[in-house]
Motif scaffolding. Sequence first.
Motif, PDB file in Angstrom:
ATOM      1  N   ASP A 268       0.815  -1.209   0.000  1.00 34.24           N
ATOM      2  CA  ASP A 268       0.000   0.000   0.000  1.00 34.24           C
ATOM      3  C   ASP A 268       0.853   1.265   0.000  1.00 34.24           C
ATOM      4  O   ASP A 268       0.526   2.239  -0.673  1.00 34.24           O
ATOM      5  CB  ASP A 268      -0.915   0.025   1.232  1.00 34.24           C
ATOM      6  N   GLU A 272       0.410   4.121  -2.779  1.00 40.66           N
ATOM      7  CA  GLU A 272      -0.008   5.469  -2.384  1.00 40.66           C
ATOM      8  C   GLU A 272       1.034   6.501  -2.789  1.00 40.66           C
ATOM      9  O   GLU A 272       0.701   7.601  -3.238  1.00 40.66           O
ATOM     10  CB  GLU A 272      -0.266   5.519  -0.876  1.00 40.66           C
ATOM     11  N   GLY A 304      -7.565   4.940  -4.625  1.00 43.30           N
ATOM     12  CA  GLY A 304      -8.930   4.603  -4.236  1.00 43.30           C
ATOM     13  C   GLY A 304      -9.955   5.116  -5.224  1.00 43.30           C
ATOM     14  O   GLY A 304     -10.922   4.424  -5.564  1.00 43.30           O
ATOM     15  N   GLU A 305      -9.758   6.335  -5.708  1.00 41.45           N
ATOM     16  CA  GLU A 305     -10.683   6.908  -6.681  1.00 41.45           C
ATOM     17  C   GLU A 305     -10.623   6.158  -8.013  1.00 41.45           C
ATOM     18  O   GLU A 305     -11.654   5.911  -8.647  1.00 41.45           O
ATOM     19  CB  GLU A 305     -10.367   8.387  -6.888  1.00 41.45           C
TER      20      GLU A 305
END
Length: 329
Positions: A268, A272, A304-305
């Motif tokens: 992650d 990110e 996430g989007e």
Amino acid sequence: MPSSPIDIAAACAFTALGMAASPAHAQNGYPDKPIRLVVQYQAGGSADTMARIVSQGLAERLHQPVLVDNRSGAGGIIGTDYVAKSTPDGYTLLLTVPGPITANLALYKNLPYDPRTDLRMVSDIALPRTVLAVTPSVPVRNFKELIAAIQAAPGKYAMGSWGPGTQPHQAQVYMDKAYGLKTMHVAYKGEAPMAVDLMSGVIQMTIGSVTTLLPHITSGKLHALAMAGPTRSRMLPHVPTFAEQGYKDEIYMVTAPISLMAPAKTPDAIVERLGREVAAVLHEPAVRRRIEELGADPIGNTPGEAAAAYTAYLPVMFKLTKATGVTLD
């Protein structure tokens, strides 16, 4: 006033703590070597062009080379599968058009990867616009006239695509079914060689990206008849949409982005970090202008989007592909 040994020690400790906590030093200092950015098509097409824009910006921000690796063939399967099976460490990424992560799920029963489980979103790069274009030897001015011309000459017209099951291939099958046409499909390994054959008259039509076709339309070597999607393109404002011409079928309306993806198990923290850096690149005014001049709309959203957007448009793309009846294995 000179700093005391205690002040210096405290400052060093604070700096070390900040470095340990910063994203730049997460995952053992990622990145500390070159990054490979895989594109599933040959150099010169819209995906390749976007990849080179992104790679340059990322390299500057990450202070490591970002190398574009064109792995073309099999409708995007070769490049996509390569990344899906790569070590999930952030050093092998995929810049993909929608087809290999949407339509291929309907086209192939034995697809060697599943984009839903083998890959994860990093960011959507841009929303490409596509346009129906014909070679100048086709004497038509709009989509209705093209349909009439094809009806009058069964078997004469060929639709070029950048691979089996891609948007132009789907449109060709749909048009044959919906309007009683008899056309041929000619698949290429990318948009660049397809555009060359379109200009020379080997094929008569295609639905291709504005990014690739715009220079040839502007020069008069190709004629643009209709824009896919809900609105006109800022770079081709004189070209009406399919909907404006009375053709509001879903296949002419749907759009989906070019996206950056990584192997599913990539940590992650790395995903990110990459998402933030890509967003920063795509929000630079010069980069945005360059993408817009290519006929696409820059995005640069979060992982996430991008994942939420994929979840939303995947069923639509899947349904459209299934509706054509096209299968490739």
